[in-house]
Design a protein around this motif. Structure first.
Motif, PDB file in Angstrom:
ATOM      1  N   LYS A  22       0.529   4.379  -0.596  1.00  8.56           N
ATOM      2  CA  LYS A  22       0.109   5.612   0.075  1.00  8.56           C
ATOM      3  C   LYS A  22       0.287   5.500   1.581  1.00  8.56           C
ATOM      4  CE  LYS A  22      -3.689   8.949   0.193  1.00  8.56           C
ATOM      5  NZ  LYS A  22      -5.053   9.264  -0.296  1.00  8.56           N
ATOM      6  N   ALA A  23      -0.075   4.346   2.133  1.00 11.83           N
ATOM      7  CA  ALA A  23       0.021   4.161   3.573  1.00 11.83           C
ATOM      8  C   ALA A  23       1.468   4.017   4.036  1.00 11.83           C
ATOM      9  CB  ALA A  23      -0.781   2.933   3.992  1.00 11.83           C
ATOM     10  N   LEU A  24       2.268   3.272   3.272  1.00 13.36           N
ATOM     11  CA  LEU A  24       3.640   2.999   3.690  1.00 13.36           C
ATOM     12  C   LEU A  24       4.599   4.133   3.407  1.00 13.36           C
ATOM     13  CD1 LEU A  24       3.996  -0.724   2.551  1.00 13.36           C
ATOM     14  CD2 LEU A  24       3.798   0.121   4.900  1.00 13.36           C
TER      15      LEU A  24
ATOM     16  N   ASN B 206      -5.160  -4.890   0.424  1.00 13.68           N
ATOM     17  CA  ASN B 206      -3.994  -4.331  -0.245  1.00 13.68           C
ATOM     18  C   ASN B 206      -4.187  -4.439  -1.755  1.00 13.68           C
ATOM     19  OD1 ASN B 206      -2.099  -3.589   1.918  1.00 13.68           O
ATOM     20  ND2 ASN B 206      -2.093  -5.780   2.384  1.00 13.68           N
TER      21      ASN B 206
ATOM     22  N   THR C 232      -0.994   7.680  -5.578  1.00 12.34           N
ATOM     23  CA  THR C 232      -1.299   6.462  -6.319  1.00 12.34           C
ATOM     24  C   THR C 232      -2.367   6.736  -7.366  1.00 12.34           C
ATOM     25  OG1 THR C 232      -2.925   5.813  -4.655  1.00 12.34           O
ATOM     26  CG2 THR C 232      -0.690   4.960  -4.395  1.00 12.34           C
TER      27      THR C 232
ATOM     28  N   GLU D  51       3.573   7.263   1.679  1.00 15.94           N
ATOM     29  CA  GLU D  51       2.898   8.523   1.360  1.00 15.94           C
ATOM     30  C   GLU D  51       3.083   8.904  -0.112  1.00 15.94           C
ATOM     31  OE1 GLU D  51       4.219  11.472   4.111  1.00 15.94           O
ATOM     32  OE2 GLU D  51       3.134  10.570   5.799  1.00 15.94           O
ATOM     33  N   ASN D  52       3.133   7.867  -0.946  1.00 20.30           N
ATOM     34  CA  ASN D  52       3.243   8.110  -2.385  1.00 20.30           C
ATOM     35  C   ASN D  52       1.867   8.323  -2.991  1.00 20.30           C
ATOM     36  OD1 ASN D  52       5.839   5.638  -2.555  1.00 20.30           O
ATOM     37  ND2 ASN D  52       6.078   7.848  -2.575  1.00 20.30           N
TER      38      ASN D  52
ATOM     39  N   ASN E 260       0.859  -1.168   0.000  1.00 22.64           N
ATOM     40  CA  ASN E 260       0.000   0.000   0.000  1.00 22.64           C
ATOM     41  C   ASN E 260       0.903   1.228   0.000  1.00 22.64           C
ATOM     42  OD1 ASN E 260      -1.697   2.192   0.689  1.00 22.64           O
ATOM     43  ND2 ASN E 260      -3.173   0.764   1.610  1.00 22.64           N
TER      44      ASN E 260
END
Length: 522
Positions: free
Chosen positions: A489-491, A511, A496, A493-494, A487
């Motif tokens: 965005k969660a891991l 996921n 998506t 902060e990219n 994930n």
């Protein structure tokens, strides 16, 4: 005054009016001028009494709302050269009437040159004498034009570009077919200070634009090229069989690409079987090249190009290259003959890692039976390049070239047959232990495992509107990849994508999946 004198005056006035050459009757939106081979330049330009030559058309002082219509199916020799000033509600229109499209035959020169704003060019063919048989120009040139549209235009036989935009703003290019030109099928460029801005190129096809025989110091034979531009979108376009007759050895052409540009979006495009000169470089599918920033390639298909499927390049002397993304794209058996390239190919000619920096390559699928899925050229220093959630299927050296600032995390690796090696290491586990690649928080995040795609892996698709039918690159229900991707965005902060290659929103489960397909429970 006697009745006889009045009658004589009336007859004289009528005679003067009849002998005059009045303008076309003005409608609520402007004048309409018709042009046909059986016309005459002394005519007023009505449907019944059309004009004849481009020379006469070029003399018209066009106003907002005016229309020029050429008779469909007929050819008009010479150059159409207009300066137009329409308005938002009353654009100037240049098109064809009756059956088919009219052809403007520029011969050895341009067919059409337009400057100005608020105009529409549609249903016109532009023809040149041929890139090697006399022509030395672009086909259709828009120069410092703004708020205009080019639609249903075929442009063929020009030594430079079939369609060329220079320092243009807010232009829509739709359904343009650029065939058998030299430098490029469609070229979007600008000056360093002004640039071309806010350009949309949609549903266009650049085919068999082989190369410019006079261009001996740089590349030619491109499909669609963006340079010195800002905010350009290439959408649902196709490039094929370009670049095979570039008259030099060295850096070469690419199907669809950009350099020295900001905010370029290339999406839902197919670039296949593009070529380069024998012994030359490139000939690839897509490319974000020197000086490109804040740009994205997504939902695209590249296959069987002589060069790389997706090139991420920075040449010496270019502006900084940074903040670019390649996501949810497919490469199938690219790099067929260009030595040292691969499905996704990194190169930095500057020897400075800051010059090629801050790039995310995620959720792509690369399949190659003969070349590395990922290739780093010996000069490929980089900084903060991350490769996540991709599926790489290859043979022998599946990832090749020196390591610099890139980081692989959470990718899936598999073989097309036989053993695969990772920069010389015999398997993923040894590579990860020795280099730290494919590890996150000290744990192995990548997998060397069969993704169980439906297959088959090769394709002949040529219509971008049918990309969603490529179900052979989706997962089988028994795939070990379901709900196992990172994930981002969660891991990290990219940012998506909102959906996968097929339009399914992301994520559907806890996921996302690696690769281009998001699993959706029935």
């Amino acid at each position: 005054m006697s009745n006889k004198i009045l009658r004589l005056l009336f007859i004289l006035i009528v005679a003067v009016l009849v002998s005059a050459k009045p303008l076309v009757v003005c409608s609520a939106f402007g004048n309409t001028y018709y042009v046909a081979n059986n016309g005459n330049d002394s005519n007023p330009g009505t449907l019944e009494r059309p004009l004849k030559t481009l020379r006469k058309v070029n003399e018209i002082k066009l106003k907002a709302g005016d229309t020029i219509l050429f008779k469909g199916g007929e050819t008009f020799d010479g150059m159409l050269e207009l300066i137009v000033q329409g308005s938002n509600n009353k654009p100037v229109v240049i098109s064809s009437y009756e059956k088919g499209a009219a052809t403007i035959n520029g011969g050895n020169k341009e067919a059409i040159i337009i400057k100005g704003s608020y105009f529409q060019l549609s249903n016109i063919n532009a023809r040149g004498a041929g890139r090697k048989t006399g022509n030395s120009t672009n086909g259709v040139s828009l120069i410092e034009a703004s708020y205009a549209s080019i639609e249903n235009v075929n442009t063929q036989g020009f030594q430079k570009s079939g369609l060329d935009l220079y320092d243009c703003n807010s232009i829509q290019v739709k359904n343009v077919y650029a065939l058998e030109n030299g430098f490029s099928g469609i070229n979007i460029g600008g000056s360093d200070k002004k640039k071309s801005r806010n350009i949309l190129v949609k549903n266009c096809n650049a085919e068999n634009n082989p190369g410019d025989p006079t261009m001996l110091e740089n590349h030619s034979g491109n499909g669609i090229l963006i340079a010195h531009s800002d905010s350009v979108t290439i959408d649902h376009c196709t490039a094929t069989n370009n670049g095979w007759d570039m008259p030099r050895i060295g850096n070469g052409p690419v199907g669809i690409w950009a350099y020295e540009s900001d905010h370029v979006l290339i999406q839902y495009c197919i670039s296949y079987r593009n070529r380069t000169a024998k012994g030359a470089k490139d000939g690839g599918g897509f490319d974000l090249d020197g000086g490109v920033t804040n740009s994205v390639i997504q939902y695209c298909l590249s296959y069987e190009n002589e060069g790389a499927g997706y090139g991420l390049f920075q040449y010496a002397g270019a502006s900084l290259w940074y903040n670019n993304t390649v996501r949810y794209c497919i490469s199938i058996n690219d790099a067929t003959s260009t030595e040292g390239s691969g499905g996704i190919f990194f190169w930095n000619g500057s020897d400075d890692s800051v010059q090629l920096a801050d790039c995310i390559v995620h959720n792509n699928l690369v399949y190659s039976t003969h070349a590395p899925a990922i290739e780093f050229e010996p000069s490929s220093k980089n900084k903060n390049i991350f490769l996540y959630n991709n599926i790489f299927i290859g043979a022998e050296q599946i990832v090749n070239g020196p390591s610099s600032g890139e980081k692989f995390i959470g990718n899936v690796w598999w073989t097309t047959g036989g053993d695969i090696r990772f920069r010389g290491y015999k398997n993923l586990f040894v590579w990860a232990d020795e280099t730290g690649q494919e590890k996150w928080n000290g744990q192995l995040a990548g997998r060397q495992i069969d993704p169980l795609l439906k297959g088959p892996f090769t394709t002949k698709l040529i219509d971008p509107n049918q990309l969603h039918t490529l179900t052979n690159y989706t997962l089988q229900s028994s795939s070990p990849l379901i709900n196992t991707g990172l994930n981002l965005k969660a891991l990290f902060e990219n940012p998506t994508a909102s959906h996968d290659f097929y339009g399914t929103p992301i994520p559907q489960g806890i996921n996302p999946e690696p690769g281009v397909f998001e699993w959706k429970e029935n």
